[in-house]
Design a protein around this motif. Structure first.
Motif, PDB file in Angstrom:
ATOM      1  N   UNK A 115       1.009  -1.024   0.302  1.00 44.38           N
ATOM      2  CA  UNK A 115       0.090  -0.329  -0.534  1.00 44.38           C
ATOM      3  C   UNK A 115       0.944   1.674   0.202  1.00 44.38           C
ATOM      4  N   UNK A 116       2.211   0.860   0.002  1.00 37.43           N
ATOM      5  CA  UNK A 116       2.972   2.681   0.177  1.00 37.43           C
ATOM      6  C   UNK A 116       3.471   2.644  -1.372  1.00 37.43           C
ATOM      7  N   UNK A 117       3.090   1.903  -2.201  1.00 41.28           N
ATOM      8  CA  UNK A 117       3.267   2.230  -3.612  1.00 41.28           C
ATOM      9  C   UNK A 117       2.435   3.663  -3.953  1.00 41.28           C
ATOM     10  N   UNK A 118       3.431   4.082  -4.662  1.00 43.92           N
ATOM     11  CA  UNK A 118       2.451   5.186  -4.854  1.00 43.92           C
ATOM     12  C   UNK A 118       2.848   5.380  -6.623  1.00 43.92           C
ATOM     13  N   UNK A 119       2.744   4.848  -7.101  1.00 44.58           N
ATOM     14  CA  UNK A 119       2.920   3.749  -8.553  1.00 44.58           C
ATOM     15  C   UNK A 119       2.276   2.744  -8.624  1.00 44.58           C
ATOM     16  N   UNK A 120       1.699   1.729  -9.582  1.00 43.31           N
ATOM     17  CA  UNK A 120       2.201   0.267  -9.840  1.00 43.31           C
ATOM     18  C   UNK A 120       1.163   0.107 -11.377  1.00 43.31           C
ATOM     19  N   UNK A 121       1.092  -1.139 -11.928  1.00 45.28           N
ATOM     20  CA  UNK A 121       0.836  -1.394 -13.036  1.00 45.28           C
ATOM     21  C   UNK A 121      -0.744  -1.633 -13.096  1.00 45.28           C
ATOM     22  N   UNK A 122      -1.277  -0.848 -14.078  1.00 38.83           N
ATOM     23  CA  UNK A 122      -2.598  -0.600 -13.625  1.00 38.83           C
ATOM     24  C   UNK A 122      -3.153  -0.988 -14.974  1.00 38.83           C
ATOM     25  N   UNK A 123      -4.359  -2.536 -14.458  1.00 41.46           N
ATOM     26  CA  UNK A 123      -4.865  -3.012 -15.542  1.00 41.46           C
ATOM     27  C   UNK A 123      -6.131  -2.980 -16.265  1.00 41.46           C
ATOM     28  N   UNK A 124      -5.900  -1.505 -16.375  1.00 40.70           N
ATOM     29  CA  UNK A 124      -6.679  -0.787 -17.835  1.00 40.70           C
ATOM     30  C   UNK A 124      -6.251  -0.328 -18.994  1.00 40.70           C
ATOM     31  N   UNK A 125      -4.575  -0.400 -18.291  1.00 39.48           N
ATOM     32  CA  UNK A 125      -3.751  -0.018 -19.345  1.00 39.48           C
ATOM     33  C   UNK A 125      -3.414  -1.166 -20.100  1.00 39.48           C
ATOM     34  N   UNK A 126      -3.198  -0.987 -21.569  1.00 39.89           N
ATOM     35  CA  UNK A 126      -2.952  -2.092 -22.621  1.00 39.89           C
ATOM     36  C   UNK A 126      -2.003  -3.174 -22.195  1.00 39.89           C
ATOM     37  N   UNK A 127      -0.772  -2.085 -21.787  1.00 41.68           N
ATOM     38  CA  UNK A 127       0.628  -2.498 -21.406  1.00 41.68           C
ATOM     39  C   UNK A 127       0.724  -3.572 -20.378  1.00 41.68           C
ATOM     40  N   UNK A 128      -0.579  -3.568 -19.512  1.00 41.27           N
ATOM     41  CA  UNK A 128      -0.132  -3.579 -18.059  1.00 41.27           C
ATOM     42  C   UNK A 128      -0.954  -5.994 -18.732  1.00 41.27           C
ATOM     43  N   UNK A 129      -1.453  -6.260 -19.750  1.00 36.49           N
ATOM     44  CA  UNK A 129      -2.075  -7.205 -19.961  1.00 36.49           C
ATOM     45  C   UNK A 129      -1.044  -8.376 -19.944  1.00 36.49           C
ATOM     46  N   UNK A 130       0.018  -8.502 -20.584  1.00 35.62           N
ATOM     47  CA  UNK A 130       1.139  -9.604 -21.559  1.00 35.62           C
ATOM     48  C   UNK A 130       1.390  -9.853 -19.517  1.00 35.62           C
ATOM     49  N   UNK A 131       1.334  -9.049 -17.919  1.00 38.63           N
ATOM     50  CA  UNK A 131       1.362  -9.344 -16.934  1.00 38.63           C
ATOM     51  C   UNK A 131      -0.092  -9.548 -15.930  1.00 38.63           C
TER      52      UNK A 131
END
Length: 299
Positions: free
Chosen positions: A217-233
């Motif tokens: 929860x301390x992360x200030x940014x992380x993968x966005x599931x809505x971002x197409x670039x996240x789909x491969x993960x």
């Protein structure tokens, strides 16, 4: 390990998963799939996670008998699926499947999504991405897979721009410095958390977050599931290509998402980091095809 060596190693893997890995007696293959006489065998890594028992019970409530088959290593479930020792597996993301298929010449197919386990950007100096000053130094892991993923996180956060939009093979050399807000340094993954005092922020692998005294929860940014670039993960349910439209198997994907007890169990095991996604199989297949094409292009 280089990609060529990785693919060669994957291609040379022996089939270590045999019917001996399966519990119970041999199935009656003449019986309808999903019955007690012929259960659906799902290969996983980590069958001791309590949510798999919850999932098995949820499937039984829907009239489907499931047998969870445990494997000790990530290299085992795909060959077992190819050989027919199991019917489905659920342990890998799209990139891993693409690498396996390309190395083995197989055509295993995603039939549904489960979750993304985000890769996060952390800072001990700044509370948000917007607070990071222009020209500051940010670190990413230097291993190939996590470096590319970390760079995509930085791009989604608006800290950098990657040439040609970036890909799962991006490196620090692909950062468009003139269009980026920060300078990016690649460090050995275990050093990114210990280097935080000297950095504006760093991408930290999930394995090292707790050891660094941080929480997801301390992360200030992380993968966005809505971002197409996240789909491969995205982690996926996988079958043989000829079984992609099997109604029972696709129902099991629905059961995963429709059982709150299952989702709660997954989230507890993941320490609250899982981001559940229900990406359609067609989109997962399109992402798989794209990654395979990138692998071929890279040679």
């Amino acid at each position: 390990m280089s990609k060529k060596k990785l693919w060669a190693a994957l291609a040379a893997l022996p089939l270590v998963a045999t019917l001996a890995a399966c519990s119970g007696s041999a199935a009656d293959e003449s019986a309808e799939k999903g019955t007690a006489e012929n259960p659906v065998k799902i290969g996983v890594v980590g069958a001791s996670d309590p949510y798999w028992q919850t999932y098995t019970e949820a499937a039984a409530d829907e009239g489907i008998t499931v047998e969870i088959v445990d494997f000790g290593e990530y290299t085992q479930p795909n060959p077992a699926l190819s050989e027919g020792d199991i019917d489905i597996n659920q342990f890998q993301h799209v990139i891993y499947l693409a690498q396996y298929n390309e190395a083995s010449g197989d055509d295993l197919t995603p039939i549904g999504a489960t979750a993304i386990y985000p890769l996060g950007l952390y800072s001990t100096q700044y509370d948000s991405v917007d607070d990071i000053p222009d020209g500051a130094e940010v670190a990413v892991p230097n291993d190939e897979s996590n470096q590319a993923r970390g760079l995509l996180v930085l791009q989604s956060a608006g800290l950098i721009e990657l040439k040609d939009g970036g890909s799962v093979f991006s490196t620090v050399a692909d950062v468009d410095e003139s269009a980026s807000r920060v300078k990016v340094t690649a460090l050995e993954a275990s050093l990114t958390p210990t280097s935080l005092p000297d950095l504006a922020a760093a991408i930290i692998n999930n394995d090292f977050v707790e050891d660094a005294g941080l929480k997801a929860s301390d992360a200030i940014a992380q993968d966005d599931p809505a971002d197409p670039n996240a789909v491969p993960y995205i982690n996926i349910f996988v079958t043989k290509a000829e079984d992609a439209d099997n109604e029972v198997y696709n129902k099991l994907v629905e059961i995963y998402h429709n059982s709150q007890d299952v989702l709660d169990g997954v989230q507890e095991t993941a320490g609250g980091t899982a981001q559940f996604v229900d990406t359609p199989a067609k989109e997962l297949q399109a992402s798989l095809d794209e990654v395979v094409a990138d692998i071929k292009a890279k040679g």
